[in-house]
Design a protein around this motif. Structure first.
Motif, PDB file in Angstrom:
ATOM      1  N   MET A 247     -11.887 -34.659 -25.833  1.00  0.00           N
ATOM      2  CA  MET A 247     -10.547 -34.968 -25.337  1.00  0.00           C
ATOM      3  C   MET A 247     -10.346 -36.475 -25.171  1.00  0.00           C
ATOM      4  O   MET A 247      -9.256 -36.994 -25.399  1.00  0.00           O
TER       5      MET A 247
ATOM      6  N   SER B 215      -4.985 -33.688 -24.063  1.00  0.00           N
ATOM      7  CA  SER B 215      -5.206 -35.113 -24.306  1.00  0.00           C
ATOM      8  C   SER B 215      -4.031 -35.902 -23.754  1.00  0.00           C
ATOM      9  O   SER B 215      -2.932 -35.368 -23.534  1.00  0.00           O
TER      10      SER B 215
ATOM     11  N   ASP C 198      -4.527 -35.031 -16.571  1.00  0.00           N
ATOM     12  CA  ASP C 198      -5.262 -34.542 -17.746  1.00  0.00           C
ATOM     13  C   ASP C 198      -4.951 -33.081 -18.058  1.00  0.00           C
ATOM     14  O   ASP C 198      -5.670 -32.440 -18.811  1.00  0.00           O
TER      15      ASP C 198
ATOM     16  N   LEU D 133      -9.457 -37.806 -28.557  1.00  0.00           N
ATOM     17  CA  LEU D 133      -8.101 -37.439 -28.963  1.00  0.00           C
ATOM     18  C   LEU D 133      -7.037 -38.068 -28.073  1.00  0.00           C
ATOM     19  O   LEU D 133      -5.859 -38.075 -28.420  1.00  0.00           O
ATOM     20  N   SER D 134      -7.442 -38.585 -26.903  1.00  0.00           N
ATOM     21  CA  SER D 134      -6.519 -39.337 -26.053  1.00  0.00           C
ATOM     22  C   SER D 134      -6.433 -40.790 -26.507  1.00  0.00           C
ATOM     23  O   SER D 134      -5.365 -41.402 -26.491  1.00  0.00           O
ATOM     24  N   HIS D 135      -7.585 -41.323 -26.910  1.00  0.00           N
ATOM     25  CA  HIS D 135      -7.655 -42.732 -27.307  1.00  0.00           C
ATOM     26  C   HIS D 135      -7.013 -42.953 -28.678  1.00  0.00           C
ATOM     27  O   HIS D 135      -6.328 -43.960 -28.898  1.00  0.00           O
TER      28      HIS D 135
ATOM     29  N   GLU E 166      -4.968 -31.252 -34.340  1.00  0.00           N
ATOM     30  CA  GLU E 166      -5.648 -31.681 -33.122  1.00  0.00           C
ATOM     31  C   GLU E 166      -6.636 -30.612 -32.657  1.00  0.00           C
ATOM     32  O   GLU E 166      -7.757 -30.923 -32.254  1.00  0.00           O
TER      33      GLU E 166
ATOM     34  N   ARG F 244      -2.275 -38.086 -25.283  1.00  0.00           N
ATOM     35  CA  ARG F 244      -1.203 -38.112 -26.280  1.00  0.00           C
ATOM     36  C   ARG F 244      -0.427 -36.803 -26.266  1.00  0.00           C
ATOM     37  O   ARG F 244       0.792 -36.785 -26.446  1.00  0.00           O
TER      38      ARG F 244
ATOM     39  N   PHE G 148     -10.741 -31.003 -32.444  1.00  0.00           N
ATOM     40  CA  PHE G 148     -11.423 -30.725 -31.183  1.00  0.00           C
ATOM     41  C   PHE G 148     -12.607 -29.790 -31.415  1.00  0.00           C
ATOM     42  O   PHE G 148     -13.723 -30.040 -30.932  1.00  0.00           O
TER      43      PHE G 148
END
Length: 201
Positions: free
Chosen positions: A86, A31, A15, A89-91, A67, A33, A71
């Protein structure tokens, strides 16, 4: 406030990255991504947000302005901390988050680990107008989400096979990066399963 950091990527963690800036190693949370777009030992300029709490200071990093702004907007919502922002923004990609909020897709946000239905509703209520003003609807329609849809489908398939989404998410992002624009569900799933095979699962 630290606006950005520029240095050499020493470590890519689950992470975070460790960024060497003039022989000082900064732990920068990112994130999934964002992490998937970074190569170890590369030189990187990353936008940052410094989150200060009584017991700790944490630096969060972002590969682009959109991004970072999302956030910061998510942090303004009661019940959404840095970890939750986070996770969202990762999903989902930043573009998907924007469309989800504008189109009031509560069920999409509530799929994110740690984001319940009430929190998802609160995000939409509190951010829809702000985001609509920042990002015009006509430009949002131009976002290409086909590759994100492929990654989501593969993640769902892996979960149905018994894998933990958090454990395989970054692996999916890295495999997608390797395949590139010609990615299909079949190609991506096959690539990820080959990478998982040596683990003995």
């Amino acid at each position: 406030m630290i606006a950005y950091l520029k240095g050499n990527v020493q470590v890519i963690g689950a992470d975070h990255i460790i960024l060497d800036v003039n022989n000082v190693g900064y732990i920068v949370k990112m994130s999934g991504r964002g992490l998937a777009s970074i190569e170890q030992e590369s030189t990187l300029k990353i936008l940052t947000y410094l989150h200060i709490r009584e017991e700790s200071y944490q630096i969060f990093g972002f590969i682009n302005d959109i991004e970072l702004e999302l956030f910061k907007l998510l942090l303004c919502v009661n019940g959404v901390g840095p970890k939750g922002a986070m996770a969202i923004l990762s999903h989902y990609s930043a573009e998907e988050v924007i469309k989800t909020i504008i189109n009031e897709k509560t069920e999409f946000l509530s799929k994110v680990s740690g984001i319940g239905k009430k929190t998802a509703q609160r995000i939409i209520v509190e951010l829809k107008d702000k985001i609509s003003k920042l990002y015009k609807a006509d430009s949002i329609q131009n976002f290409n989400n086909e590759l994100d849809d492929v990654m989501d489908e593969v993640l769902n398939a892996l979960v149905s096979l018994g894998y933990n989404q958090k454990d395989v998410q970054q692996l999916v992002f890295h495999a997608a990066k390797e395949i590139g624009q010609n990615m299909t569900v079949e190609k991506l799933l096959s690539s990820v399963l080959k990478k998982l095979a040596p683990s003995g699962r």
